[in-house]
Motif scaffolding. Structure first.
Motif, PDB file in Angstrom:
ATOM      1  N   ASN A 183       0.056  -1.956   0.509  1.00  0.00           N
ATOM      2  CA  ASN A 183       0.895  -3.022   1.241  1.00  0.00           C
ATOM      3  C   ASN A 183      -0.138  -4.028   2.086  1.00  0.00           C
ATOM      4  O   ASN A 183       0.103  -5.101   2.072  1.00  0.00           O
ATOM      5  N   MET A 208       0.917  -5.151  -7.292  1.00  0.00           N
ATOM      6  CA  MET A 208       1.855  -4.138  -6.970  1.00  0.00           C
ATOM      7  C   MET A 208       2.587  -3.524  -8.165  1.00  0.00           C
ATOM      8  O   MET A 208       2.954  -2.458  -8.402  1.00  0.00           O
ATOM      9  N   TYR A 212       0.246  -0.817  -9.141  1.00  0.00           N
ATOM     10  CA  TYR A 212       0.476   0.246  -8.222  1.00  0.00           C
ATOM     11  C   TYR A 212       1.910   1.037  -8.708  1.00  0.00           C
ATOM     12  O   TYR A 212       1.695   2.415  -8.735  1.00  0.00           O
ATOM     13  N   ASP A 213       2.731   0.447  -9.096  1.00  0.00           N
ATOM     14  CA  ASP A 213       4.089   0.983  -9.602  1.00  0.00           C
ATOM     15  C   ASP A 213       3.716   1.702 -10.903  1.00  0.00           C
ATOM     16  O   ASP A 213       4.815   2.522 -11.137  1.00  0.00           O
TER      17      ASP A 213
END
Length: 574
Positions: free
Chosen positions: A440, A480, A483-484
């Motif tokens: 984040n 992201m 990362y997912d």
């Protein structure tokens, strides 16, 4: 330079009330250099009694201002030092107020602070306490009461420390004169002593401490129904050099040159270069006067014209000086003039955690959890000062020869409440940083304390397994979406002795989803040290698996039906 000298006294009494919610104090540094760069500070606060935490609020405000003001960088102006410190204190009180579930409870207080530096006075004020000046027969109130009147004798405090997350504070500065007398007081005193009586007492040729005692006694005799407090100071002599000129000299401090072994800077001899990067350097130095050894951090000449970089470098020193923990490296207060820009830290004899793990893996579970607890205590010291480390990693953790754990490096720390916009952590190619930092942060979102929890859980995973919770591919992630695609790797696969409840606590700590991650360090530590019953329950069967079983049953049913129909048709044709 001859410093300004004063005679001062402070007194805070409970009056007829059971609890004294006033607080008064002052700080006159004994160290000549500190007195020169910071001056003297005088404070008075009146905790709001209706908020039920007024006593704690007033004491916190005065004590923290006096202790933190002198720790601010000596290159900052008085106004900036005061605003930064007060903003941090205000947010601290505001957050503590919101820990109460009752609306009538809160950490609210008035606060008036007078700084004398050189030939100027600097006044910070919020609330309805007052500051007066008596000069050559003229008696003047320097502050305004932050009170809203409703009529029929009713009023309420419109501004106070801890009332709002954004602090609105009055500031002014003025020239000092020898013979000036200043009075800081709460409403329990100024509302009950007539001006003529105040003047008569302030004119007394007695020590300031005796004048404060007499003023408090007079307010009580006049029927004060509140706590009674005041600070009195008399200026005896003024500095010969204007502090603005001195501050300008400090702000123009040059960047030091690249230092080599044997070179000397301000009485510190370089013993060894410990670290060097495009952004800064660390040197082991020895004080020629005391023989003590410190670590000197110097800015990189690559940023000599970058005002934002210089500002951030100076702020590092202030951030570190605010944190007092046996598990955080200590910043050394400057005790003599500098000719260049740098700051000092305590010297830590040991290895960084990443190097230590290479030499001592595998770590016994009892030792491993004690290390995690020590790192957690250091992190909590940051959080207790409304600071987020943001870049916790094994390279920023030192393991000393006696086993003590210390967090180092303040370069990426974010302090809530200071007058600046939030800027996400900046990474300058530091090896391994992306491995331990919350995704984040890297994507520009402020995860606050939960970001540090992610880093702590990742480090805990590595101490126990020697691996990373999402594997090495996490270093290749740039969005992201990347990362997912990663999946948590059970810690028990790397270390079979890890129980399922411990593994699930780690998994929760490194969850990319903030709603699934721990919100406090204590809650994560509780689950790492004692089995959480929730984690002992078997995992629910995934929905995909349930659907697959359903369709297998349906398919089996239709297959059996088809066989049966074929059999019946074959019988009917005979």
């Amino acid at each position: 330079m001859h410093n300004t000298t004063v005679d001062a006294g402070a007194k805070a009494t409970q009056g007829i009330k059971e609890i004294n919610e006033d607080y008064a104090g002052f700080l006159i540094p004994n160290d000549p250099y500190l007195a020169k760069v910071k001056g003297m500070a005088f404070c008075i606060a009146d905790g709001v009694s209706s908020a039920e935490a007024g006593k704690e609020a007033s004491e916190t405000a005065v004590e923290r201002f006096l202790s933190e003001y002198v720790k601010t960088p000596d290159t900052w102006s008085v106004s900036r030092c005061g605003e930064q410190v007060l903003s941090a204190i205000n947010l601290r009180l505001y957050r503590k107020s919101h820990e109460f579930k009752q609306d009538n409870k809160g950490y609210l207080t008035t606060l008036s602070c007078l700084i004398l530096k050189g030939v100027h006075g600097h006044l910070f004020h919020v609330g309805d306490s007052r500051v007066f000046r008596l000069r050559e027969g003229e008696f003047e109130q320097l502050t305004s009461d932050h009170v809203t009147y409703l009529g029929q004798g009713k009023s309420f405090l419109s501004r106070a420390l801890g009332m709002d997350n954004n602090l609105h504070i009055d500031y002014c500065n003025f020239e000092l004169k020898e013979g000036d007398r200043y009075l800081l007081c709460t409403d329990g005193l100024h509302d009950f002593i007539p001006t003529a009586q105040l003047l008569q007492t302030l004119y007394l040729n007695e020590p300031a401490s005796e004048i404060t005692a007499k003023l408090c006694a007079q307010a009580a005799e006049n029927g004060s129904d509140d706590n009674i407090s005041c600070v009195v100071l008399k200026i005896q002599s003024l500095a010969h050099q204007d502090e603005n000129e001195f501050t300008d000299e400090l702000f123009r401090l040059p960047f030091p040159p690249a230092l080599t072994v044997g070179m000397k800077l301000d009485g510190y001899r370089v013993i060894e270069e410990l670290f060097s990067s495009p952004r800064s350097q660390l040197y082991l130095v020895e004080d020629e006067h005391s023989g003590q050894r410190f670590v000197m951090k110097t800015p990189s000449k690559n940023f000599e014209d970058d005002t934002h970089y210089i500002d951030r470098f100076l702020k590092e020193q202030w951030i570190g000086s605010r944190i007092n923990s046996p598990h955080v490296v200590k910043i050394i207060q400057h005790s003599r003039p500098r000719t260049a820009l740098y700051y000092l830290m305590e010297h830590l004899a040991g290895n960084s955690l990443d190097h230590w793990l290479q030499q001592h893996a595998p770590v016994k579970p009892k030792h491993a959890i004690s290390m995690v607890k020590a790192i957690a205590e250091g992190l909590k010291a940051f959080h207790n000062n409304d600071a987020i480390h943001q870049d916790l990693k094994p390279g920023n953790i030192m393991v000393l020869a006696d086993g003590t754990i210390k967090i180092v490096d303040f370069g990426s720390v974010f302090v809530a409440g200071v007058a600046e916009l939030y800027r996400p952590i900046e990474h300058f190619g530091a090896l391994g940083t992306a491995t331990y930092s919350d995704p984040n942060y890297l994507m520009g979102k402020n995860a606050a304390i939960q970001g540090d929890i992610y880093s702590l859980a990742t480090i805990c995973y590595e101490i126990f397994t020697g691996q990373l919770p999402y594997g090495d591919k996490i270093e290749e992630c740039t969005s992201m979406f990347d990362y997912d695609k990663l999946r948590y790797k059970s810690a028990s696969k790397h270390n079979p002795i890890i129980p399922v409840w411990f593994d699930k606590a780690l998994q929760k700590g490194v969850s990319f989803d903030l709603t699934s991650r721990y919100e406090t360090i204590d809650s994560m530590l509780a689950d790492l040290t004692k089995p959480n019953p929730i984690f002992l329950k078997p995992d629910p069967e995934p929905q995909e698996a349930s659907s697959l079983v359903f369709w297998k049953i349906v398919s089996g049913f239709w297959f059996i039906t088809l066989i049966l129909m074929l059999y019946l048709f074959s019988q009917s044709t005979r």
